[in-house]
Write a protein that holds these residues in place. Structure first.
Motif, PDB file in Angstrom:
ATOM      1  N   MET A 267      -4.687   3.789   4.585  1.00 12.71           N
ATOM      2  CA  MET A 267      -4.346   2.504   5.198  1.00 12.71           C
ATOM      3  C   MET A 267      -3.796   2.715   6.603  1.00 12.71           C
TER       4      MET A 267
ATOM      5  N   CYS B  18       0.815  -1.226   0.000  1.00 12.32           N
ATOM      6  CA  CYS B  18       0.000   0.000   0.000  1.00 12.32           C
ATOM      7  C   CYS B  18       0.839   1.262   0.000  1.00 12.32           C
TER       8      CYS B  18
ATOM      9  N   LEU C 234      -7.875   0.860  -1.486  1.00 13.46           N
ATOM     10  CA  LEU C 234      -7.238  -0.082  -0.551  1.00 13.46           C
ATOM     11  C   LEU C 234      -7.383  -1.523  -1.037  1.00 13.46           C
TER      12      LEU C 234
END
Length: 191
Positions: free
Chosen positions: A40, A30, A102
């Motif tokens: 995140m 991420c 995400l």
């Protein structure tokens, strides 16, 4: 003053990602865009603090009194999974672009060893509830800091000419190692 030192220690000296090497999957996966890294990091921070509080209460009032310590990992994972489902439903309803960006990493917070590691670490250190929550928050901020720094580096590297063999995850792992070395310089700050 103790809380200040705990915060500095958790964010810089014993960073959960760069010094304790927990949470590497979302750290590498991420950290390609800053906006995704912030989202995140915030999701992990929220889940980690709530999970630490609930698991601390479960340990203190359920597992310890009934001598069920051997169920610790299973109970902790169930608590974390329930919290992640809550966060996932919230993001899907309220912030769809972040939910979409995400992707698979959001449900993987359930098995993120950073969140589970924090819940177990505060039990091992025998912190009280307030200290556990504060440490969990501090370590989560350290996690978010590492994610954002890595995203900034990767965004800059995307604009550079790099050898084909080093593009993508290879260069990300090299940068992670260099960042870890940089954070080791903070070891002398706190005894």
């Amino acid at each position: 003053m103790d809380y200040f030192l705990m915060f500095i220690g958790a964010v810089f000296v014993n960073n959960i990602v760069l010094a304790q090497f927990l949470g590497q999957c979302p750290y590498i996966g991420c950290s390609k865009e800053k906006s995704v890294s912030i989202g995140m990091g915030a999701a992990v921070c929220f889940v980690a603090v709530l999970a630490t509080g609930i698991t601390w209460l479960c340990q203190k009032y359920l597992l310890n009194p009934f001598d069920l310590g051997y169920l610790q990992t299973m109970v902790f994972i169930l608590v974390i999974a329930a919290l992640v489902q809550f966060v996932e439903m919230f993001l899907k309803k309220m912030i769809p672009p972040l939910y979409k960006s995400l992707g698979i990493f959001l449900p993987l917070i359930t098995t993120n060893c950073c969140v589970l590691g924090l819940a177990i670490l505060v039990q091992r250190e025998e912190f009280d509830l307030l200290t556990s929550l504060f440490y969990s928050f501090s370590a989560s901020v350290g996690f978010m800091l590492a994610l954002i720094l890595m995203a900034g580096i990767r965004e800059r590297l995307a604009l550079c000419a790099t050898p084909r063999a080093l593009q993508g995850t290879s260069l990300g792992l090299i940068m992670a190692g260099l960042m870890s070395l940089c954070f080791m310089a903070f070891k002398g700050m706190i005894q």
